[in-house]
Motif scaffolding. Structure first.
Motif, PDB file in Angstrom:
ATOM      1  N   GLU A 343     -60.777  14.685  20.312  1.00 37.47           N
ATOM      2  CA  GLU A 343     -59.964  13.710  19.591  1.00 37.47           C
ATOM      3  C   GLU A 343     -58.761  14.380  18.942  1.00 37.47           C
ATOM      4  O   GLU A 343     -57.639  13.863  18.979  1.00 37.47           O
ATOM      5  N   ALA A 344     -58.982  15.553  18.361  1.00 38.99           N
ATOM      6  CA  ALA A 344     -57.872  16.273  17.731  1.00 38.99           C
ATOM      7  C   ALA A 344     -56.833  16.678  18.766  1.00 38.99           C
ATOM      8  O   ALA A 344     -55.617  16.629  18.503  1.00 38.99           O
ATOM      9  N   ALA A 345     -57.283  17.065  19.948  1.00 39.14           N
ATOM     10  CA  ALA A 345     -56.349  17.447  21.006  1.00 39.14           C
ATOM     11  C   ALA A 345     -55.522  16.245  21.460  1.00 39.14           C
ATOM     12  O   ALA A 345     -54.315  16.366  21.700  1.00 39.14           O
ATOM     13  N   VAL A 346     -56.155  15.079  21.577  1.00 43.53           N
ATOM     14  CA  VAL A 346     -55.427  13.881  21.996  1.00 43.53           C
ATOM     15  C   VAL A 346     -54.384  13.497  20.948  1.00 43.53           C
ATOM     16  O   VAL A 346     -53.249  13.132  21.286  1.00 43.53           O
ATOM     17  N   VAL A 347     -54.744  13.593  19.677  1.00 47.27           N
ATOM     18  CA  VAL A 347     -53.770  13.303  18.618  1.00 47.27           C
ATOM     19  C   VAL A 347     -52.598  14.280  18.699  1.00 47.27           C
ATOM     20  O   VAL A 347     -51.429  13.882  18.577  1.00 47.27           O
ATOM     21  N   THR A 348     -52.893  15.537  18.921  1.00 46.25           N
ATOM     22  CA  THR A 348     -51.837  16.537  19.065  1.00 46.25           C
ATOM     23  C   THR A 348     -50.906  16.174  20.216  1.00 46.25           C
ATOM     24  O   THR A 348     -49.677  16.233  20.089  1.00 46.25           O
ATOM     25  N   PHE A 349     -51.484  15.806  21.345  1.00 48.27           N
ATOM     26  CA  PHE A 349     -50.693  15.462  22.527  1.00 48.27           C
ATOM     27  C   PHE A 349     -49.798  14.260  22.258  1.00 48.27           C
ATOM     28  O   PHE A 349     -48.597  14.261  22.578  1.00 48.27           O
ATOM     29  N   VAL A 350     -50.342  13.206  21.656  1.00 45.61           N
ATOM     30  CA  VAL A 350     -49.583  11.976  21.427  1.00 45.61           C
ATOM     31  C   VAL A 350     -48.427  12.230  20.464  1.00 45.61           C
ATOM     32  O   VAL A 350     -47.285  11.803  20.708  1.00 45.61           O
ATOM     33  N   VAL A 351     -48.695  12.935  19.373  1.00 45.84           N
ATOM     34  CA  VAL A 351     -47.641  13.190  18.391  1.00 45.84           C
ATOM     35  C   VAL A 351     -46.558  14.073  18.992  1.00 45.84           C
ATOM     36  O   VAL A 351     -45.358  13.831  18.820  1.00 45.84           O
ATOM     37  N   THR A 352     -46.956  15.107  19.734  1.00 45.15           N
ATOM     38  CA  THR A 352     -45.972  16.007  20.332  1.00 45.15           C
ATOM     39  C   THR A 352     -45.145  15.287  21.382  1.00 45.15           C
ATOM     40  O   THR A 352     -43.919  15.436  21.447  1.00 45.15           O
ATOM     41  N   ALA A 353     -45.790  14.496  22.224  1.00 43.07           N
ATOM     42  CA  ALA A 353     -45.074  13.783  23.282  1.00 43.07           C
ATOM     43  C   ALA A 353     -44.142  12.713  22.743  1.00 43.07           C
ATOM     44  O   ALA A 353     -43.203  12.303  23.435  1.00 43.07           O
ATOM     45  N   SER A 354     -44.350  12.284  21.497  1.00 43.22           N
ATOM     46  CA  SER A 354     -43.490  11.245  20.924  1.00 43.22           C
ATOM     47  C   SER A 354     -42.062  11.732  20.737  1.00 43.22           C
ATOM     48  O   SER A 354     -41.132  10.928  20.705  1.00 43.22           O
ATOM     49  N   GLY A 355     -41.876  13.046  20.597  1.00 45.31           N
ATOM     50  CA  GLY A 355     -40.538  13.593  20.415  1.00 45.31           C
ATOM     51  C   GLY A 355     -39.927  13.332  19.055  1.00 45.31           C
ATOM     52  O   GLY A 355     -38.732  13.537  18.856  1.00 45.31           O
ATOM     53  N   LEU A 368     -49.049  19.934  16.057  1.00 47.59           N
ATOM     54  CA  LEU A 368     -50.051  20.898  15.603  1.00 47.59           C
ATOM     55  C   LEU A 368     -50.615  20.506  14.240  1.00 47.59           C
ATOM     56  O   LEU A 368     -51.824  20.630  13.990  1.00 47.59           O
ATOM     57  N   VAL A 369     -49.757  20.043  13.344  1.00 47.77           N
ATOM     58  CA  VAL A 369     -50.223  19.622  12.016  1.00 47.77           C
ATOM     59  C   VAL A 369     -51.180  18.438  12.136  1.00 47.77           C
ATOM     60  O   VAL A 369     -52.266  18.425  11.541  1.00 47.77           O
ATOM     61  N   ALA A 370     -50.779  17.423  12.915  1.00 47.18           N
ATOM     62  CA  ALA A 370     -51.628  16.241  13.066  1.00 47.18           C
ATOM     63  C   ALA A 370     -52.951  16.585  13.726  1.00 47.18           C
ATOM     64  O   ALA A 370     -54.015  16.100  13.314  1.00 47.18           O
ATOM     65  N   GLY A 371     -52.911  17.453  14.750  1.00 49.22           N
ATOM     66  CA  GLY A 371     -54.152  17.857  15.395  1.00 49.22           C
ATOM     67  C   GLY A 371     -55.053  18.643  14.476  1.00 49.22           C
ATOM     68  O   GLY A 371     -56.281  18.449  14.464  1.00 49.22           O
ATOM     69  N   GLY A 372     -54.462  19.541  13.692  1.00 45.08           N
ATOM     70  CA  GLY A 372     -55.271  20.319  12.750  1.00 45.08           C
ATOM     71  C   GLY A 372     -55.910  19.449  11.693  1.00 45.08           C
ATOM     72  O   GLY A 372     -57.098  19.624  11.355  1.00 45.08           O
ATOM     73  N   LEU A 373     -55.164  18.490  11.147  1.00 41.51           N
ATOM     74  CA  LEU A 373     -55.733  17.592  10.146  1.00 41.51           C
ATOM     75  C   LEU A 373     -56.834  16.722  10.745  1.00 41.51           C
ATOM     76  O   LEU A 373     -57.860  16.466  10.103  1.00 41.51           O
ATOM     77  N   THR A 374     -56.624  16.267  11.981  1.00 38.95           N
ATOM     78  CA  THR A 374     -57.668  15.471  12.645  1.00 38.95           C
ATOM     79  C   THR A 374     -58.929  16.297  12.868  1.00 38.95           C
ATOM     80  O   THR A 374     -60.052  15.804  12.680  1.00 38.95           O
TER      81      THR A 374
END
Length: 412
Positions: A343-355, A368-374
């Motif tokens: 789940e943390a990896a998916v959050v990282t991917f979505v936030v990063t891909a948002s640009g 990375l911040v969002a994934g780490g917090l998740t």
């Protein structure tokens, strides 16, 4: 196989240069550089990248890719004219280089980066390169006469000569430009390098508005993701010497107009991945080739710029996307293979891909911040009945008056 690694390094140099040199020129012009000073800055960055890549590749035998700070150049575009003009901006570049050097002399950056879980690092890389990997599709729709031959060349070579697929696509793109571009497009290209020395000045307001944000953006959007990309492919470069080397390169390039040199994030996947060389211990050859390629591009900047300017931008990005398809697959696999932390990896991917960009810091850092917090939020602790200190047997064996986690012969 050595030729394969050399070609990967050269492709990385060309793709890295062609995909973002216009951003560098625009950023330098925005803070007051003349056309000659901006061209000198581009040349200085190429030389700094080449020197740092050659030194680090030969010294540590790792595919440590170096690049200029593209997010930093975008920051300069957003900043615009500054008090004191370009000399004040150059002074801020030198201060930023000093901050990078200081970061290399302290232990905290290495500790922070070592704490990034591999699935989150893989998801961050996938998010960074996703938009590039969709560029071939956009190019086929927008400029089919140029893009279709490039994609077909890549597909055929991918089937029969996999290691030559990306170089072949690059050659096909050059041929397409030569056939469909204006006949006299390169006739006015200047081959002599342009070097202009700018005497720096220190302006406190410019240091606050450029030097500090440039340092933060370079660390957050380039050096941290660059180390994470290397970790995705099993490499752990010595961060502190890397920061010292790039800080020194940045300091040397600054008086000639260069803003910042740092670890590569996107093009790192081109030199560190399995397509570069089957033996991970031999992929450092690609870094040396990248350094030599950047030096060559810098010295022939006029010709290289004219050639790339003849090409629609989407075609150049399409070649980069074809080169990064395998990196996208491996990074996605690294992100979601293990159920723990998915789940943390998916959050990282979505936030990063948002640009998205917040506080002039790019999406890679915020991913990375969002994934780490998740990951911290969803961390699963062992059930109470599985903890040794809570079982009936453990409580029976514990001496009377002893608290869990405290030695019996230790005063409370």
């Amino acid at each position: 196989m050595r030729v394969q690694a050399v070609m990967a390094g050269l492709v990385s140099a060309v793709v890295g240069y062609a995909s973002s040199f216009t951003v560098v020129l625009a950023g330098l012009r925005a803070v007051g550089a003349t056309p000659g000073q901006a061209a000198s800055g581009l040349l200085a960055l190429c030389c700094g990248i080449g020197a740092a890549a050659l030194f680090l590749g030969l010294r540590y035998r790792m595919p440590i890719s170096i690049a200029w700070s593209t997010p930093g150049a975008a920051l300069l575009v957003a900043t615009g004219p500054v008090p004191g003009g370009f000399p004040a901006a150059v002074g801020a570049f030198i201060v930023c280089a000093g901050l990078i050097l200081l970061a290399g002399l302290s232990p905290w950056p290495a500790r922070a980066i070592a704490a990034i879980p591999r699935p989150i690092a893989g998801a961050m890389l996938a998010g960074v390169i996703l938009s590039l990997c969709t560029a071939p599709v956009r190019a086929v729709v927008d400029i089919p006469l140029l893009a279709v031959p490039v994609v077909l060349t890549w597909a055929v070579l991918q089937r029969y000569l996999r290691q030559w697929a990306v170089p072949g696509a690059l050659v096909a793109a050059v041929i397409a430009i030569a056939v469909h571009g204006p006949g006299n497009g390169l006739s006015g290209a200047a081959l002599r390098p342009a070097v202009e020395l700018t005497t720096p000045t220190l302006n406190p307001s410019v240091v606050v508005s450029i030097a500090i944000p440039l340092f933060l953006v370079t660390m957050a959007a380039q050096n941290v993701p660059g180390m994470a990309v290397m970790a995705t492919y099993g490499y752990t470069p010595p961060l502190r010497p890397v920061l010292v080397a790039t800080g020194l390169a940045s300091a040397a390039a600054a008086p000639f107009g260069g803003h910042a040199v740092n670890l590569a994030a996107i093009t790192a996947a081109l030199t560190a991945g399995p397509d570069t060389h089957p033996d991970p211990a031999r992929r450092w050859i690609a870094t040396v080739a990248l350094g030599a390629g950047q030096l060559t591009l810098g010295l022939g900047a006029g010709l290289a710029m004219a050639l790339v300017l003849l090409s629609p931008p989407v075609l150049v990005i399409a070649v980069a996307g074809l080169a990064l398809l395998s990196a996208l697959g491996s990074s996605l696999a690294s992100a979601v293979t293990e159920p723990e932390g998915r789940e943390a990896a998916v959050v990282t991917f979505v936030v990063t891909a948002s640009g998205m960009t917040i506080l002039s810091i790019g999406a890679a850092f915020w991913g990375l911040v969002a994934g780490g917090l998740t990951a911290l939020l969803l961390r699963r602790r062992p059930p109470l009945e599985q903890q040794p200190s809570s079982t009936p047997e453990a409580r029976a064996e514990r001496p009377e008056g002893q608290v869990a986690g405290m030695s019996a012969d230790r005063p409370s």
